[in-house]
Design a protein around this motif. Structure first.
Motif, mmCIF file in Angstrom:
data_model
loop_
_atom_site.group_PDB
_atom_site.id
_atom_site.type_symbol
_atom_site.label_atom_id
_atom_site.label_comp_id
_atom_site.label_asym_id
_atom_site.label_seq_id
_atom_site.Cartn_x
_atom_site.Cartn_y
_atom_site.Cartn_z
ATOM 1 N N TRP A 145 5.633 -3.005 -5.323
ATOM 2 C CA TRP A 145 6.991 -3.030 -5.000
ATOM 3 C C TRP A 145 7.787 -3.414 -6.259
ATOM 4 C CZ3 TRP A 145 10.846 -1.278 -2.870
ATOM 5 C CH2 TRP A 145 11.725 -1.700 -2.511
ATOM 6 N N PRO A 146 7.695 -4.330 -7.134
ATOM 7 C CA PRO A 146 8.385 -4.597 -8.190
ATOM 8 C C PRO A 146 8.465 -3.243 -9.218
ATOM 9 C CG PRO A 146 7.370 -6.479 -8.017
ATOM 10 C CD PRO A 146 6.827 -5.671 -6.784
ATOM 11 N N ASP B 296 0.815 -1.211 0.043
ATOM 12 C CA ASP B 296 0.038 -0.265 -0.038
ATOM 13 C C ASP B 296 0.901 1.248 -0.215
ATOM 14 O OD1 ASP B 296 -2.702 1.497 0.567
ATOM 15 O OD2 ASP B 296 -1.340 2.033 2.372
ATOM 16 N N LEU B 297 1.751 1.296 0.869
ATOM 17 C CA LEU B 297 2.841 2.432 0.780
ATOM 18 C C LEU B 297 3.417 2.503 -0.277
ATOM 19 C CD1 LEU B 297 3.944 4.611 2.766
ATOM 20 C CD2 LEU B 297 5.684 3.101 3.178
ATOM 21 N N CYS B 298 3.884 1.479 -1.074
ATOM 22 C CA CYS B 298 4.739 1.584 -2.465
ATOM 23 C C CYS B 298 3.597 2.110 -3.544
ATOM 24 C CB CYS B 298 4.951 0.211 -3.046
ATOM 25 S SG CYS B 298 6.354 -0.487 -2.094
ATOM 26 N N ASP B 299 2.391 1.890 -3.406
ATOM 27 C CA ASP B 299 1.344 2.132 -4.400
ATOM 28 C C ASP B 299 0.942 3.761 -4.040
ATOM 29 O OD1 ASP B 299 -0.658 1.978 -6.175
ATOM 30 O OD2 ASP B 299 -2.219 1.594 -4.711
ATOM 31 N N ARG B 300 1.083 4.193 -2.805
ATOM 32 C CA ARG B 300 0.783 5.730 -2.745
ATOM 33 C C ARG B 300 1.973 6.483 -3.398
ATOM 34 N NH1 ARG B 300 -0.155 6.553 2.575
ATOM 35 N NH2 ARG B 300 0.442 4.509 3.434
ATOM 36 N N VAL B 301 3.061 6.211 -2.973
ATOM 37 C CA VAL B 301 4.347 6.850 -3.339
ATOM 38 C C VAL B 301 4.365 6.785 -5.090
ATOM 39 C CG1 VAL B 301 5.494 6.807 -1.237
ATOM 40 C CG2 VAL B 301 6.091 5.278 -2.902
ATOM 41 N N LEU B 302 4.212 5.769 -5.507
ATOM 42 C CA LEU B 302 3.995 5.654 -6.992
ATOM 43 C C LEU B 302 3.052 6.650 -7.460
ATOM 44 C CD1 LEU B 302 4.291 1.764 -7.477
ATOM 45 C CD2 LEU B 302 5.848 3.473 -8.536
#
Length: 210
Positions: free
Chosen positions: A181-182, A161-167
């Motif tokens: 993440w990938p 979820d964190l990766c999704d939001r910073v993306l």
């Protein structure tokens, strides 16, 4: 993609997760290459801490600079090493470096939590708001932890979820239908994802999304 804002709590969470993993390897030699970087693991963690400190500093003045950095002096310990302002005392060992990293993360989290949302400050990748600095701090931590984990042979997978939001916040050109993440590793030049070759040049966008 999850469009929920990246917050001070996310900075604290990313730093705490990274610190916990680093402490499992505190007895190892950290002067080994950090993945494919030209830095060793000590230098990379020091760089992570310094970025958190620098992002906090940009939000600190009553009138943050809009076209340059707050003028802290910086230096490199060696040619090819990271240029940083904050150095850990080598006598404090790896545990001391982790403590410094956590402290710098707390500085950024505090500034993100207290700076007015309309604040704008310079970053080389755009005029950023507090959320932008939070997101950039999270990316610095989770991506460079990937480098350090490779060098120390320890596991590291940040929350999806964190990766999704910073993306969403920083990488508007990133695909939405891939594992998060990938995809963040791909967006920062560290891997491939289905249908996308590894990037040889990459950037993020610090300014708020329209």
């Amino acid at each position: 993609m999850n469009t929920t804002a990246v917050t001070a709590a996310d900075v604290r969470h990313a730093v705490a997760l990274a610190a916990d993993v680093l402490l499992t390897a505190v007895d190892q030699d950290w002067h080994v290459p950090a993945g494919t970087l030209g830095w060793d693991c000590w230098e990379t963690v020091e760089h992570m801490a310094d970025d958190l400190f620098a992002y906090a500093a940009q939000l600190g003045p009553r009138e943050p600079p809009r076209n340059t950095h707050v003028p802290f002096a910086w230096q490199r310990k060696r040619e090819g090493g990271p240029a940083v302002t904050t150095f850990a005392d080598p006598e404090a060992g790896n545990a001391g470096l982790v403590q410094m990293f956590e402290a710098c993360g707390a500085f950024l989290a505090a500034m993100v939590a207290t700076a007015p949302p309309e604040t704008r400050a310079h970053h080389a990748m755009g005029l950023a708001d507090p959320e932008g600095f939070a997101a950039m701090g999270v990316v610095e931590v989770v991506v460079h932890m990937y480098d350090v984990a490779a060098g120390l042979h320890i596991g590291w997978t940040p929350p999806q979820d964190l990766c999704d939001r910073v993306l969403y916040r920083l990488f508007p050109e990133a695909p939405a239908g891939t594992e998060r993440w990938p995809t963040l590793l791909w967006a920062t030049g560290r891997g491939e994802i289905p249908g996308r070759e590894r990037l040889t040049r990459w950037r993020w966008y610090a300014a708020p999304r329209a």
